[in-house]
Design an enzyme around this catalytic site. Structure first.
Site, PDB file in Angstrom:
ATOM      1  CE1 TYR A 195      -3.626   2.589   0.811  1.00 58.52           C
ATOM      2  CE2 TYR A 195      -2.166   3.297   2.579  1.00 58.52           C
ATOM      3  CZ  TYR A 195      -3.273   3.513   1.790  1.00 58.52           C
ATOM      4  OH  TYR A 195      -4.026   4.647   1.963  1.00 58.52           O
ATOM      5  CE  LYS A 199      -3.558   5.516  -1.661  1.00 54.24           C
ATOM      6  NZ  LYS A 199      -4.552   6.339  -2.410  1.00 54.24           N
TER       7      LYS A 199
END
Length: 302
Positions: A195, A199
């Site tokens: 994640y 990002k």
């Protein structure tokens, strides 16, 4: 980092860049403020069926008087419910709901074909959709779950931005892209590496778009800790931010007031008034960008 040992205000105070901080909407970002009017503007909001998109961002654009709001998510039934809620806020706003898989090029192309047919082009893209898949240290990760983060958070952001830019009438047409990221893009959490890295890639994509397309204001926004179904249990003990804070900020970032922040990253808790006061410092120091820390150049060894 041992999250259990941190004070409940840690993620507000440790990331503090402005003297004043907020965790709820305040006058300068109130979407009903006439100075933030988005009359005549068409906005695309992804991840609009739940969480921040449904509770904060879409309602804020309705309150700001946007001409039209394009709601994007995978669940068509949930989008219909959000559409009805926006009409209750502003009966004049046009709402187009499009069920879309943002990781699929054909699905995204179909979305923008519908936008073109209805409105010609969109002025604002709020890239809020995200995936948080796979939790654990690297050796324990399922490769497919790990990679899903990149399919949605990185590839999806690219496909949306690419189609959004292609649809603009001319290379000089003013436009805005607000990309919802995460402090995890620059902080290190080994148990959520997929994640975090996905990002970071999306954040840097916005920086590159800003450099290549001066007509487009692109800002990455860390929304803080908002109580949604994506918020990890480990973070729920900390002070949480309201969806209305995120909604008001995305509206403010879609106005001329935010142009000096293009290519940069901000945190939702920061005061926009303080940021404006520090405009010259931010621009001169090239602040609020990802960079490699160190002393570089041949001259230091001569």
């Amino acid at each position: 980092m041992d999250l259990k040992s941190l004070p409940v205000d840690y993620f507000v105070t440790s990331l503090q860049f402005t003297k004043h901080v907020y965790q709820d909407v305040y006058p300068s970002i109130d979407p009903s403020n006439p100075e933030l009017s988005l009359v005549g503007k068409v906005a695309i909001i992804t991840g609009a069926s739940r969480g921040m998109g449904a509770m904060g961002i879409a309602p804020a654009f309705a309150r700001a008087g946007a001409k039209a709001i394009v709601l994007v998510a995978t669940n068509a039934e949930r989008l219909s419910a959000v559409e009805a809620s926006l009409k209750a806020i502003n009966s004049n706003v046009q709402v187009l709901s499009v069920a879309t898989d943002i990781s699929d090029a054909n699905s995204v192309a179909d979305l923008f074909a519908k936008v073109k047919a209805s409105f010609g082009h969109a002025d604002i893209l709020i890239n809020n959709a995200a995936a948080h898949s796979g939790i654990g240290n690297l050796l324990d990760e399922d490769p497919e779950k790990w990679w899903l983060n990149f399919e949605v958070n990185t590839k999806g952001a690219f496909l949306l931005a690419q189609n959004f830019l292609k649809a603009l009438p001319s290379p000089s047409t003013p436009a805005t892209i607000v990309n919802l990221v995460s402090a995890a893009a620059w902080l290190v959490y080994p148990f959520m590496a997929g994640y975090s890295i996905s990002k970071l890639a999306a954040l840097q994509l916005m920086t590159h778009i800003a450099a290549a397309y001066p007509n487009v204001t692109t800002v990455s926004l860390h929304p803080g800790l908002v109580k949604t179904d994506m918020l990890q249990d480990e973070f729920r003990r900390f002070n949480l931010d309201s969806p209305a804070l995120i909604g008001g900020l995305t509206v403010w970032l879609s106005t001329e007031k935010a142009k000096f922040l293009t290519g940069r990253t901000i945190v939702s808790n920061w005061s926009v008034d303080d940021l404006v006061e520090r405009k010259e410092e931010i621009e001169a120091g090239n602040l609020l960008r990802i960079n490699l820390t160190g002393k570089f150049g041949k001259g230091q060894f001569e």
